[in-house]
Design a protein around this motif. Structure first.
Motif, PDB file in Angstrom:
ATOM      1  N   PHE A  34      -8.670 -87.680  52.415  1.00 14.30           N
ATOM      2  CA  PHE A  34      -9.191 -88.284  51.189  1.00 14.30           C
ATOM      3  C   PHE A  34      -9.936 -87.263  50.332  1.00 14.30           C
ATOM      4  O   PHE A  34     -10.023 -87.441  49.116  1.00 14.30           O
ATOM      5  CB  PHE A  34     -10.092 -89.466  51.532  1.00 14.30           C
ATOM      6  CG  PHE A  34      -9.328 -90.649  52.062  1.00 14.30           C
ATOM      7  CD1 PHE A  34      -8.457 -91.349  51.244  1.00 14.30           C
ATOM      8  CD2 PHE A  34      -9.445 -91.046  53.372  1.00 14.30           C
ATOM      9  CE1 PHE A  34      -7.733 -92.436  51.718  1.00 14.30           C
ATOM     10  CE2 PHE A  34      -8.731 -92.125  53.870  1.00 14.30           C
ATOM     11  CZ  PHE A  34      -7.862 -92.821  53.037  1.00 14.30           C
ATOM     12  N   ASN A  39      -9.823 -89.781  46.846  1.00 11.59           N
ATOM     13  CA  ASN A  39      -9.946 -91.251  46.871  1.00 11.59           C
ATOM     14  C   ASN A  39     -10.907 -91.682  47.970  1.00 11.59           C
ATOM     15  O   ASN A  39     -10.534 -92.391  48.903  1.00 11.59           O
ATOM     16  CB  ASN A  39      -8.575 -91.891  47.094  1.00 11.59           C
ATOM     17  CG  ASN A  39      -7.592 -91.560  45.992  1.00 11.59           C
ATOM     18  OD1 ASN A  39      -6.628 -90.850  46.197  1.00 11.59           O
ATOM     19  ND2 ASN A  39      -7.854 -92.068  44.795  1.00 11.59           N
ATOM     20  N   GLU A  40     -12.165 -91.271  47.838  1.00 12.35           N
ATOM     21  CA  GLU A  40     -13.132 -91.557  48.889  1.00 12.35           C
ATOM     22  C   GLU A  40     -13.418 -93.040  49.069  1.00 12.35           C
ATOM     23  O   GLU A  40     -13.956 -93.445  50.095  1.00 12.35           O
ATOM     24  CB  GLU A  40     -14.453 -90.824  48.612  1.00 12.35           C
ATOM     25  CG  GLU A  40     -14.429 -89.340  48.891  1.00 12.35           C
ATOM     26  CD  GLU A  40     -13.910 -88.545  47.717  1.00 12.35           C
ATOM     27  OE1 GLU A  40     -13.452 -89.170  46.749  1.00 12.35           O
ATOM     28  OE2 GLU A  40     -13.961 -87.303  47.761  1.00 12.35           O
ATOM     29  N   GLN A  41     -13.073 -93.880  48.061  1.00 12.38           N
ATOM     30  CA  GLN A  41     -13.329 -95.318  48.195  1.00 12.38           C
ATOM     31  C   GLN A  41     -12.481 -95.963  49.293  1.00 12.38           C
ATOM     32  O   GLN A  41     -12.762 -97.085  49.712  1.00 12.38           O
ATOM     33  CB  GLN A  41     -13.102 -96.046  46.871  1.00 12.38           C
ATOM     34  CG  GLN A  41     -11.659 -96.057  46.374  1.00 12.38           C
ATOM     35  CD  GLN A  41     -11.358 -94.888  45.459  1.00 12.38           C
ATOM     36  OE1 GLN A  41     -11.891 -93.788  45.655  1.00 12.38           O
ATOM     37  NE2 GLN A  41     -10.517 -95.119  44.459  1.00 12.38           N
ATOM     38  N   TYR A  42     -11.475 -95.226  49.779  1.00 14.30           N
ATOM     39  CA  TYR A  42     -10.635 -95.749  50.862  1.00 14.30           C
ATOM     40  C   TYR A  42     -11.008 -95.165  52.226  1.00 14.30           C
ATOM     41  O   TYR A  42     -10.431 -95.550  53.242  1.00 14.30           O
ATOM     42  CB  TYR A  42      -9.159 -95.450  50.573  1.00 14.30           C
ATOM     43  CG  TYR A  42      -8.698 -95.980  49.241  1.00 14.30           C
ATOM     44  CD1 TYR A  42      -8.704 -97.345  48.973  1.00 14.30           C
ATOM     45  CD2 TYR A  42      -8.267 -95.118  48.231  1.00 14.30           C
ATOM     46  CE1 TYR A  42      -8.292 -97.843  47.732  1.00 14.30           C
ATOM     47  CE2 TYR A  42      -7.853 -95.602  46.998  1.00 14.30           C
ATOM     48  CZ  TYR A  42      -7.877 -96.958  46.753  1.00 14.30           C
ATOM     49  OH  TYR A  42      -7.478 -97.448  45.536  1.00 14.30           O
ATOM     50  N   THR A 143     -12.102 -97.663  40.886  1.00 11.40           N
ATOM     51  CA  THR A 143     -10.918 -98.505  41.032  1.00 11.40           C
ATOM     52  C   THR A 143     -10.528 -98.584  42.502  1.00 11.40           C
ATOM     53  O   THR A 143     -10.575 -97.596  43.224  1.00 11.40           O
ATOM     54  CB  THR A 143      -9.744 -97.930  40.229  1.00 11.40           C
ATOM     55  OG1 THR A 143      -9.478 -96.590  40.661  1.00 11.40           O
ATOM     56  CG2 THR A 143     -10.067 -97.920  38.744  1.00 11.40           C
ATOM     57  N   SER A 144     -10.164 -99.776  42.912  1.00 14.02           N
ATOM     58  CA  SER A 144      -9.753 -99.980  44.297  1.00 14.02           C
ATOM     59  C   SER A 144      -8.584-100.935  44.316  1.00 14.02           C
ATOM     60  O   SER A 144      -8.629-101.998  43.682  1.00 14.02           O
ATOM     61  CB  SER A 144     -10.917-100.560  45.120  1.00 14.02           C
ATOM     62  OG  SER A 144     -10.489-100.897  46.416  1.00 14.02           O
ATOM     63  N   HIS A 145      -7.523-100.556  45.017  1.00 11.66           N
ATOM     64  CA  HIS A 145      -6.342-101.396  45.142  1.00 11.66           C
ATOM     65  C   HIS A 145      -6.285-101.969  46.555  1.00 11.66           C
ATOM     66  O   HIS A 145      -6.444-101.238  47.546  1.00 11.66           O
ATOM     67  CB  HIS A 145      -5.081-100.591  44.846  1.00 11.66           C
ATOM     68  CG  HIS A 145      -5.079 -99.968  43.480  1.00 11.66           C
ATOM     69  ND1 HIS A 145      -4.833-100.690  42.330  1.00 11.66           N
ATOM     70  CD2 HIS A 145      -5.316 -98.686  43.077  1.00 11.66           C
ATOM     71  CE1 HIS A 145      -4.895 -99.896  41.276  1.00 11.66           C
ATOM     72  NE2 HIS A 145      -5.194 -98.668  41.698  1.00 11.66           N
ATOM     73  N   ALA A 148      -3.934-100.305  48.934  1.00 11.90           N
ATOM     74  CA  ALA A 148      -4.370 -98.995  49.395  1.00 11.90           C
ATOM     75  C   ALA A 148      -5.424 -99.123  50.500  1.00 11.90           C
ATOM     76  O   ALA A 148      -5.438 -98.329  51.446  1.00 11.90           O
ATOM     77  CB  ALA A 148      -4.930 -98.195  48.224  1.00 11.90           C
ATOM     78  N   GLN A 149      -6.307-100.131  50.386  1.00 14.52           N
ATOM     79  CA  GLN A 149      -7.292-100.372  51.440  1.00 14.52           C
ATOM     80  C   GLN A 149      -6.596-100.780  52.738  1.00 14.52           C
ATOM     81  O   GLN A 149      -6.987-100.331  53.831  1.00 14.52           O
ATOM     82  CB  GLN A 149      -8.280-101.462  51.002  1.00 14.52           C
ATOM     83  CG  GLN A 149      -9.148-101.103  49.806  1.00 14.52           C
ATOM     84  CD  GLN A 149     -10.239-100.106  50.125  1.00 14.52           C
ATOM     85  OE1 GLN A 149     -10.374 -99.651  51.253  1.00 14.52           O
ATOM     86  NE2 GLN A 149     -11.039 -99.770  49.126  1.00 14.52           N
TER      87      GLN A 149
END
Length: 364
Positions: A34, A39-42, A143-145, A148-149
């Motif tokens: 990541f 994309n650290e939110q994942y 943004t978070s999908h 993707a999570q």
């Protein structure tokens, strides 16, 4: 002093550094991935995917292990999709989903103590997904999908399967014991009894109420309340009280440590800021590694290490004011208090129910 001695009592045999180093080695893989893609939110989903797959690993023959871990990962993927999908839904749907997930997880005791433990892991993860999803939806710059999570969770779980495959080959393709021996390994089915049903229903109602308070009142970081409640709710009042006190103490220590660490990026800019953020992510992993090592040494200190690591990872993408740490401790305290009060009332009701038949049987 007697209370503190119980809260911070240690079990010298509960320290396991090889296990902690293994966690750090494995956790560095998704972190580097990541970092590369930004994309650290994942990252959170991937870390919990590999950690919980590890905890759910039943040991035994390799084929059986892979099958059970895969089933666990698929159920977790469904809960991940549900939790992040409900991020912008009305709070009533969150309450209903939390009630049903907690009820099913509680009834998993009929499939054995091991599956009850893995059900609790999935239950806690679902509540975490709700909190993260709602928090992300309230921040327009992140943004978070959902897909993707889910992919991050599945990738983390698959990473543990790869690790077990490598170990299986190195050790001559022999059967292996359960990796976390301290967790219950019993998979014998049990008959569903009334106390089991009542305990599952009580847990589900408590979690539904705390989720309603957290999201219905839009409490800042309120999802820490149901997490504290579900961890605190133990079958006995004495155990519930002790775990609750340990969790509050650990949350307070962890929140203070995280707040101090998060002061570092505020004084840096440009390249130095990026380096500080990356350094704190490594520090968070090291804190989590220490938590893994001392899980069965002392629960309060374990909670402090985990809370500090988790708070740093949560707040780094979007630094919050330091009052947020205070809110988290407050809602943890509320969740613990609700759990203790509920178990106290349940104990009183059970005692009265036991006295009533005995008094009716006495001759007049």
């Amino acid at each position: 002093m007697k209370v503190l001695s119980k809260v911070f009592a240690v079990n010298p045999a509960g320290v396991n550094w090889p296990r902690a180093v293994l966690f750090l080695d494995v956790a560095l893989v998704p972190m580097l991935v990541f970092w590369t893609f930004g994309n650290e939110q994942y990252l959170f989903s991937a870390l919990f995917g590999v950690l919980f797959a590890w905890l759910a690993d039943p040991g035994g023959s390799y084929g059986q292990r892979v099958l059970r871990i895969a089933v666990f990962a698929l159920i977790g993927a469904g809960l991940t999709a549900l939790g992040f999908g409900l991020g912008n839904a009305a709070w009533g749907w969150l309450v209903l989903a939390a009630f049903l997930v907690t009820l099913v997880a509680g009834l998993a005791i009929v499939l054995g103590a091991h599956r009850f433990a893995t059900g609790l892991l999935l239950n806690v993860w679902f509540i975490i997904t709700l909190g993260i999803a709602v928090g992300i939806d309230q921040q327009s710059h992140i943004t978070s999908h959902t897909w993707a999570q889910v992919l991050a969770w599945v990738g983390g779980s698959a990473l543990w399967i790869v690790v077990t495959f490598a170990e299986w080959l190195i050790r001559g393709r022999s059967d292996r014991p359960q990796p976390i021996a301290e967790l219950p390994g019993d998979t014998a089915q049990r008959k569903l009894t009334r106390p089991m049903i009542m305990y599952a229903v009580i847990r589900a109602v408590v979690i539904a109420v705390t989720v309603a308070l957290a999201f219905g009142l839009n409490l800042s970081h309120g999802y820490w309340m149901p997490i504290a409640a579900i961890v605190t709710l133990q079958p006995g009042l004495q155990q519930t009280t002790l775990v609750g006190m340990q969790r509050v103490a650990g949350a307070l220590i962890g929140a203070i440590a995280a707040a101090l660490l998060l002061l570092i990026p505020n004084s840096t800019h440009g390249t130095n800021h990026v380096m500080a953020v990356r350094g704190l992510e490594i520090v968070a992993l090291v804190l989590l590694m220490h938590g893994v090592a001392i899980r069965f040494w002392n629960y309060a200190i374990y909670t402090a290490a985990i809370a500090a690591g988790v708070l740093v990872l949560i707040d780094l993408p979007s630094p919050s004011d330091y009052g947020a740490e205070g809110y988290r401790v407050l809602w943890t305290l509320c969740g613990v208090a609700i759990g203790v009060v509920v178990m106290l009332l349940a104990g009183l009701v059970a005692k009265r129910g036991a006295k009533a038949p005995s008094q009716a049987a006495e001759p007049s």
